[in-house]
Scaffold this motif. Structure first.
Motif, PDB file in Angstrom:
ATOM      1  N   ILE A  17      35.744  37.054  29.124  1.00 17.46           N
ATOM      2  CA  ILE A  17      36.200  37.039  30.442  1.00 17.46           C
ATOM      3  C   ILE A  17      35.682  36.146  31.303  1.00 17.46           C
ATOM      4  CG2 ILE A  17      36.583  38.343  32.468  1.00 17.46           C
ATOM      5  CD1 ILE A  17      36.748  40.765  30.599  1.00 17.46           C
ATOM      6  N   PHE A  18      34.483  35.795  31.244  1.00 22.16           N
ATOM      7  CA  PHE A  18      33.570  35.030  32.119  1.00 22.16           C
ATOM      8  C   PHE A  18      33.148  33.709  31.425  1.00 22.16           C
ATOM      9  CE2 PHE A  18      32.714  39.368  33.566  1.00 22.16           C
ATOM     10  CZ  PHE A  18      33.212  39.367  34.866  1.00 22.16           C
ATOM     11  N   ALA A  19      33.447  33.361  30.267  1.00 21.58           N
ATOM     12  CA  ALA A  19      32.996  32.144  29.650  1.00 21.58           C
ATOM     13  C   ALA A  19      33.486  30.776  30.346  1.00 21.58           C
ATOM     14  CB  ALA A  19      33.526  32.116  28.093  1.00 21.58           C
ATOM     15  N   LYS A  20      34.438  30.635  31.049  1.00 21.94           N
ATOM     16  CA  LYS A  20      35.000  29.703  31.677  1.00 21.94           C
ATOM     17  C   LYS A  20      34.347  29.215  32.821  1.00 21.94           C
ATOM     18  CE  LYS A  20      39.036  32.033  33.688  1.00 21.94           C
ATOM     19  NZ  LYS A  20      38.826  31.943  34.840  1.00 21.94           N
ATOM     20  N   ASP A  21      33.888  30.419  33.496  1.00 24.80           N
ATOM     21  CA  ASP A  21      33.282  30.210  34.773  1.00 24.80           C
ATOM     22  C   ASP A  21      31.751  30.094  34.776  1.00 24.80           C
ATOM     23  OD1 ASP A  21      35.583  30.407  36.276  1.00 24.80           O
ATOM     24  OD2 ASP A  21      35.508  32.536  36.264  1.00 24.80           O
ATOM     25  N   PHE A  22      31.233  30.530  33.625  1.00 22.84           N
ATOM     26  CA  PHE A  22      29.667  30.261  33.426  1.00 22.84           C
ATOM     27  C   PHE A  22      29.378  29.605  32.184  1.00 22.84           C
ATOM     28  CE2 PHE A  22      30.474  34.486  35.698  1.00 22.84           C
ATOM     29  CZ  PHE A  22      29.685  34.072  36.885  1.00 22.84           C
ATOM     30  N   PHE A  61      35.482  29.460  41.702  1.00 28.65           N
ATOM     31  CA  PHE A  61      34.592  30.729  41.637  1.00 28.65           C
ATOM     32  C   PHE A  61      35.070  31.821  42.538  1.00 28.65           C
ATOM     33  CE2 PHE A  61      31.046  33.614  42.189  1.00 28.65           C
ATOM     34  CZ  PHE A  61      31.159  34.040  40.925  1.00 28.65           C
ATOM     35  N   ASN A  62      35.723  32.970  42.432  1.00 28.21           N
ATOM     36  CA  ASN A  62      36.043  33.732  43.205  1.00 28.21           C
ATOM     37  C   ASN A  62      35.207  35.038  43.163  1.00 28.21           C
ATOM     38  OD1 ASN A  62      37.295  35.423  45.320  1.00 28.21           O
ATOM     39  ND2 ASN A  62      39.327  35.072  44.389  1.00 28.21           N
ATOM     40  N   ALA A  63      34.233  35.304  44.139  1.00 26.39           N
ATOM     41  CA  ALA A  63      33.276  36.587  43.886  1.00 26.39           C
ATOM     42  C   ALA A  63      33.955  37.970  43.875  1.00 26.39           C
ATOM     43  CB  ALA A  63      32.074  36.495  44.922  1.00 26.39           C
ATOM     44  N   ASP A  64      35.147  37.813  45.046  1.00 28.55           N
ATOM     45  CA  ASP A  64      35.710  39.157  45.005  1.00 28.55           C
ATOM     46  C   ASP A  64      36.533  39.627  43.947  1.00 28.55           C
ATOM     47  OD1 ASP A  64      34.891  39.086  47.680  1.00 28.55           O
ATOM     48  OD2 ASP A  64      36.649  38.140  48.306  1.00 28.55           O
ATOM     49  N   GLU A  65      36.978  38.687  43.181  1.00 32.16           N
ATOM     50  CA  GLU A  65      37.793  38.898  41.837  1.00 32.16           C
ATOM     51  C   GLU A  65      36.734  39.735  40.985  1.00 32.16           C
ATOM     52  OE1 GLU A  65      40.080  36.150  38.739  1.00 32.16           O
ATOM     53  OE2 GLU A  65      40.518  35.975  41.099  1.00 32.16           O
ATOM     54  N   TYR A  66      35.717  38.908  40.806  1.00 30.52           N
ATOM     55  CA  TYR A  66      34.760  39.666  39.847  1.00 30.52           C
ATOM     56  C   TYR A  66      34.008  41.050  40.215  1.00 30.52           C
ATOM     57  CZ  TYR A  66      34.878  35.067  37.444  1.00 30.52           C
ATOM     58  OH  TYR A  66      35.326  34.056  36.678  1.00 30.52           O
ATOM     59  N   LEU A  67      33.979  41.065  41.386  1.00 39.45           N
ATOM     60  CA  LEU A  67      33.724  42.202  41.996  1.00 39.45           C
ATOM     61  C   LEU A  67      34.478  43.451  41.617  1.00 39.45           C
ATOM     62  CD1 LEU A  67      32.033  41.680  45.441  1.00 39.45           C
ATOM     63  CD2 LEU A  67      30.721  42.247  43.455  1.00 39.45           C
ATOM     64  N   PHE A  70      34.116  44.230  38.048  1.00 38.35           N
ATOM     65  CA  PHE A  70      33.091  44.988  37.754  1.00 38.35           C
ATOM     66  C   PHE A  70      33.174  46.544  38.080  1.00 38.35           C
ATOM     67  CE2 PHE A  70      30.204  40.999  38.480  1.00 38.35           C
ATOM     68  CZ  PHE A  70      30.013  40.992  36.889  1.00 38.35           C
ATOM     69  N   LYS A  71      33.777  46.572  39.053  1.00 35.35           N
ATOM     70  CA  LYS A  71      34.075  48.200  39.529  1.00 35.35           C
ATOM     71  C   LYS A  71      35.071  48.777  38.617  1.00 35.35           C
ATOM     72  CE  LYS A  71      32.737  47.346  44.419  1.00 35.35           C
ATOM     73  NZ  LYS A  71      33.208  47.286  45.841  1.00 35.35           N
ATOM     74  N   SER A  72      36.154  48.097  38.295  1.00 31.03           N
ATOM     75  CA  SER A  72      37.103  48.757  37.480  1.00 31.03           C
ATOM     76  C   SER A  72      36.775  48.802  35.950  1.00 31.03           C
ATOM     77  CB  SER A  72      38.303  47.848  37.479  1.00 31.03           C
ATOM     78  OG  SER A  72      38.286  46.472  36.727  1.00 31.03           O
ATOM     79  N   TYR A  73      35.658  48.312  35.562  1.00 35.36           N
ATOM     80  CA  TYR A  73      35.118  48.302  34.053  1.00 35.36           C
ATOM     81  C   TYR A  73      34.277  49.783  33.918  1.00 35.36           C
ATOM     82  CZ  TYR A  73      33.676  46.679  29.508  1.00 35.36           C
ATOM     83  OH  TYR A  73      33.198  46.680  28.359  1.00 35.36           O
TER      84      TYR A  73
END
Length: 75
Positions: A17-22, A61-67, A70-73
């Motif tokens: 999920i996060f490889a492209k951003d980090f 990078f959109n921090a709200d999208e990642y939050l 995280f919450k839905s996982y």
């Protein structure tokens, strides 16, 4: 064994999920031992390409999208 085989399934999913951003490979290449940023007073094409990719990932990078992710996982 390969490194990916040792990682848990949850961690592999996070990487997918996060490889492209980090992307640490760009930063590792940028700060490698003999990397030249400038040659003869001009920016190298390699440095320009890497810095452009890093800048694009920082802008997208959109921090709200990642939050939300995280919450839905679920554990």
């Amino acid at each position: 064994m390969y490194q990916i085989q040792i990682e848990s399934k949850k961690w592999r999913e996070w990487n997918r999920i996060f490889a492209k951003d980090f992307n640490d490979k760009l930063h590792a290449e940028l700060y490698s031992k003999y990397f030249k940023r400038y040659y003869n007073g001009k920016m190298t094409k390699r440095f320009a390409r890497i810095s452009k990719k890093i800048q694009e990932t920082e802008n997208n990078f959109n921090a709200d999208e990642y939050l939300k992710l995280f919450k839905s996982y679920k554990n």
